[in-house]
Design an enzyme around this catalytic site. Sequence first.
Site, PDB file in Angstrom:
ATOM      1  N   LYS A 189       9.169 -17.262 -10.083  1.00 16.24           N
ATOM      2  CA  LYS A 189       8.434 -16.151 -10.684  1.00 16.24           C
ATOM      3  C   LYS A 189       7.273 -16.692 -11.540  1.00 16.24           C
ATOM      4  CE  LYS A 189       8.928 -12.361 -13.858  1.00 16.24           C
ATOM      5  NZ  LYS A 189       9.596 -11.984 -15.087  1.00 16.24           N
ATOM      6  N   LYS A 200     -10.537  -4.125  19.304  1.00 21.21           N
ATOM      7  CA  LYS A 200      -9.116  -4.470  19.487  1.00 21.21           C
ATOM      8  C   LYS A 200      -8.702  -4.334  20.948  1.00 21.21           C
ATOM      9  CE  LYS A 200      -8.139  -3.235  14.721  1.00 21.21           C
ATOM     10  NZ  LYS A 200      -7.121  -3.367  13.699  1.00 21.21           N
ATOM     11  N   PHE A 257      -4.258   3.209  15.072  1.00 20.58           N
ATOM     12  CA  PHE A 257      -4.753   4.206  14.139  1.00 20.58           C
ATOM     13  C   PHE A 257      -5.982   3.624  13.439  1.00 20.58           C
ATOM     14  CE2 PHE A 257      -1.704   7.741  13.608  1.00 20.58           C
ATOM     15  CZ  PHE A 257      -0.737   7.324  14.513  1.00 20.58           C
ATOM     16  N   PRO A 299      -2.763 -11.902  10.422  1.00 19.96           N
ATOM     17  CA  PRO A 299      -3.148 -11.692  11.820  1.00 19.96           C
ATOM     18  C   PRO A 299      -3.280 -10.196  12.092  1.00 19.96           C
ATOM     19  CG  PRO A 299      -0.820 -12.275  11.612  1.00 19.96           C
ATOM     20  CD  PRO A 299      -1.428 -12.442  10.261  1.00 19.96           C
ATOM     21  N   ASP A 300      -4.159  -9.824  13.024  1.00 21.62           N
ATOM     22  CA  ASP A 300      -4.251  -8.420  13.438  1.00 21.62           C
ATOM     23  C   ASP A 300      -3.200  -8.195  14.522  1.00 21.62           C
ATOM     24  OD1 ASP A 300      -4.981  -6.006  14.848  1.00 21.62           O
ATOM     25  OD2 ASP A 300      -6.810  -6.054  13.648  1.00 21.62           O
ATOM     26  N   ILE A 301      -2.153  -7.464  14.162  1.00 17.94           N
ATOM     27  CA  ILE A 301      -1.002  -7.313  15.075  1.00 17.94           C
ATOM     28  C   ILE A 301      -1.422  -6.569  16.345  1.00 17.94           C
ATOM     29  CG2 ILE A 301       1.331  -6.357  15.330  1.00 17.94           C
ATOM     30  CD1 ILE A 301       1.577  -6.694  12.237  1.00 17.94           C
ATOM     31  N   LYS A 303     -13.339   0.062  16.482  1.00 13.53           N
ATOM     32  CA  LYS A 303     -11.985  -0.529  16.551  1.00 13.53           C
ATOM     33  C   LYS A 303     -11.428  -0.468  17.967  1.00 13.53           C
ATOM     34  CE  LYS A 303     -10.827  -0.008  11.743  1.00 13.53           C
ATOM     35  NZ  LYS A 303     -10.249   0.745  10.670  1.00 13.53           N
ATOM     36  N   ASN A 327       0.845  -1.207   0.000  1.00 13.09           N
ATOM     37  CA  ASN A 327       0.000   0.000   0.000  1.00 13.09           C
ATOM     38  C   ASN A 327       0.870   1.244   0.000  1.00 13.09           C
ATOM     39  OD1 ASN A 327       0.583   0.790   2.844  1.00 13.09           O
ATOM     40  ND2 ASN A 327      -0.322  -1.222   3.221  1.00 13.09           N
ATOM     41  N   ASP A 352      -4.055  -6.352   5.133  1.00 11.93           N
ATOM     42  CA  ASP A 352      -5.010  -7.240   5.811  1.00 11.93           C
ATOM     43  C   ASP A 352      -4.969  -8.659   5.242  1.00 11.93           C
ATOM     44  OD1 ASP A 352      -5.983  -5.406   7.630  1.00 11.93           O
ATOM     45  OD2 ASP A 352      -7.423  -4.570   6.206  1.00 11.93           O
TER      46      ASP A 352
HETATM   47  N1  CTP Z   1      -3.492  -3.252  12.327  1.00 17.38           N
HETATM   48  C1  CTP Z   1      -2.663  -4.264  12.740  1.00 17.38           C
HETATM   49  N2  CTP Z   1      -2.656  -5.457  12.059  1.00 17.38           N
HETATM   50  C2  CTP Z   1      -3.478  -5.652  11.011  1.00 17.38           C
HETATM   51  C3  CTP Z   1      -4.332  -4.612  10.582  1.00 17.38           C
HETATM   52  C4  CTP Z   1      -4.315  -3.421  11.267  1.00 17.38           C
HETATM   53  O1  CTP Z   1      -1.914  -4.095  13.702  1.00 17.38           O
HETATM   54  N3  CTP Z   1      -3.455  -6.809  10.370  1.00 17.38           N
HETATM   55  C5  CTP Z   1      -3.497  -2.002  13.085  1.00 17.38           C
HETATM   56  C6  CTP Z   1      -3.026  -0.787  12.326  1.00 17.38           C
HETATM   57  O2  CTP Z   1      -1.648  -0.573  12.499  1.00 17.38           O
HETATM   58  C7  CTP Z   1      -3.858   0.310  12.959  1.00 17.38           C
HETATM   59  C8  CTP Z   1      -5.148  -0.371  13.351  1.00 17.38           C
HETATM   60  O3  CTP Z   1      -4.826  -1.750  13.427  1.00 17.38           O
HETATM   61  O4  CTP Z   1      -3.263   0.794  14.134  1.00 17.38           O
HETATM   62  C9  CTP Z   1      -6.306  -0.188  12.437  1.00 17.38           C
HETATM   63  O5  CTP Z   1      -5.945  -0.400  11.123  1.00 17.38           O
HETATM   64  P1  CTP Z   1      -6.981  -0.200   9.926  1.00 17.38           P
HETATM   65  O6  CTP Z   1      -6.346  -0.634   8.640  1.00 17.38           O
HETATM   66  O7  CTP Z   1      -7.586   1.166   9.989  1.00 17.38           O
HETATM   67  O8  CTP Z   1      -8.118  -1.182  10.330  1.00 17.38           O
HETATM   68  P2  CTP Z   1      -8.354  -2.702  10.142  1.00 17.38           P
HETATM   69  O9  CTP Z   1      -8.314  -3.339  11.476  1.00 17.38           O
HETATM   70  O10 CTP Z   1      -7.457  -3.275   9.093  1.00 17.38           O
HETATM   71  O11 CTP Z   1      -9.860  -2.719   9.656  1.00 17.38           O
HETATM   72  P3  CTP Z   1     -10.489  -2.271   8.241  1.00 17.38           P
HETATM   73  O12 CTP Z   1      -9.394  -2.441   7.207  1.00 17.38           O
HETATM   74  O13 CTP Z   1     -11.628  -3.192   8.076  1.00 17.38           O
HETATM   75  O14 CTP Z   1     -10.919  -0.840   8.403  1.00 17.38           O
END
Ligand code: CTP
Length: 400
Positions: free
Chosen positions: A289, A343, A325, A307-309, A339, A210, A279
């Site tokens: 390749k 979280k 954020f 995973p959601d860190i 969120k 991104n 995500d």
């Molecule tokens: N984050 C994370 N790990 C992920 C996705 C997000 O740690 N896999 C953290 C980001 O660093 C940020 C927060 O979660 O602090 C929210 O990220 P955001 O992209 O706005 O939200 P998502 O949880 O990914 O939800 P969505 O994309 O559905 O809005």
Amino acid sequence: MGRLFNKHIIVAISGGIAAYKSAELVRLLKKSGAQVQVVMTSGATEFITPLTLQALSGNAVHQHLLNPEAEAGMGHIQLARWADALLIAPTTANVMARLAQGQADDLLTTLCLATQAPVLLAPAMNQAMWTDSATQANLQILAQRGYQVCGPAEGEQACGDVGAGRMLEPSQLLHALDKQFEQGLLNGKKVVITAGPTREAIDPVRYISNHSSGKMGYALAAAARDQGAQVILISGPTHIAVPTDVTLVAVESAQQMLAASLEACLGADYFIASAAVSDYRPAQAAEQKLKKYNADHGLNIALIQNPDILATMAQTFPNTTHIGFAAETQQLITHAQTKLKAKAVQMIIANDVSDPSIGFNSDDNRVSLVTADGVDELPLLSKPALARRLIDAICKLSPH
Ligand code: CTP
């Protein structure tokens, strides 16, 4: 006091009668142990001589932007980098207008654009000029950009008027500079910050990623360090220089970022997730390749969720304060509040990424701080200025 010892201070003097007071300020700064470089506009030299300031600062005065001799010594970019703080005293209405425009047509204005150090303004002008709507509009722009405005004071003016427009006294300006180096909000604390994008491999040469620049996370790392924290910055690929005294852990994928966060967060007081984590990742990264044999049929890549860190950290380290954020294009506060709860974190810094002037890749940002106690909207600020505000706000979060 004592915080100014060995600090690099630029005193920039523009053309106003209060310029004579700046000589005393330079003397006080030297007495505090600061290293001082003086910059003068051509207007300033009409009020006070460069020789006076040279004698007081112990350094040749900088007057010109493109003087080959000066540039061979300490050029304007070098000078901008050298500074720990820059104070413009006096700041005339004209200088305020030029700064508000972002002009870089002389040494002083160029330095203000080029420096990463805090810039302080000590306005001094006739009271009617100060209250004029043009000056007040410029003041708003400058404050929004993170310039710190010291004064002016009210009282009798050189022109005989009475009102607001007197430059603060040298001792007050010294105090304002000293406060810049007030440190210690995070003394002895460990802060872990994630920053930048992640890259999710499709094959050895391609990836999903991104537009995150990492600017916000790096600025947060510098601001936390300035408050005395031990900072570990876990960063995806960026083009930004790592702030000094910050430990960088370079990662690429979300899985690597998670592993690095789990390791770094042992004993951490704060975890700030500013990274734009992908995500999803390809279910299987191809070992070789990918070739375009089947061009007619297109290419489908199966994606699985990363995973959601942040959520994992909040669960694994309940004694750490967690800040995330939320980048949203609609219903900013509602999504941020969701969120915050989902979280289980203490603060969400919400920003509207549908506005191209802020957020991803831009130098400025406007955010709202969402906590269980409510919502606090901050003004538009440069990322370094915003980072300082955020670190202040994070320090105020009650421990849990
Ligand atoms: N984050 C994370 N790990 C992920 C996705 C997000 O740690 N896999 C953290 C980001 O660093 C940020 C927060 O979660 O602090 C929210 O990220 P955001 O992209 O706005 O939200 P998502 O949880 O990914 O939800 P969505 O994309 O559905 O809005």
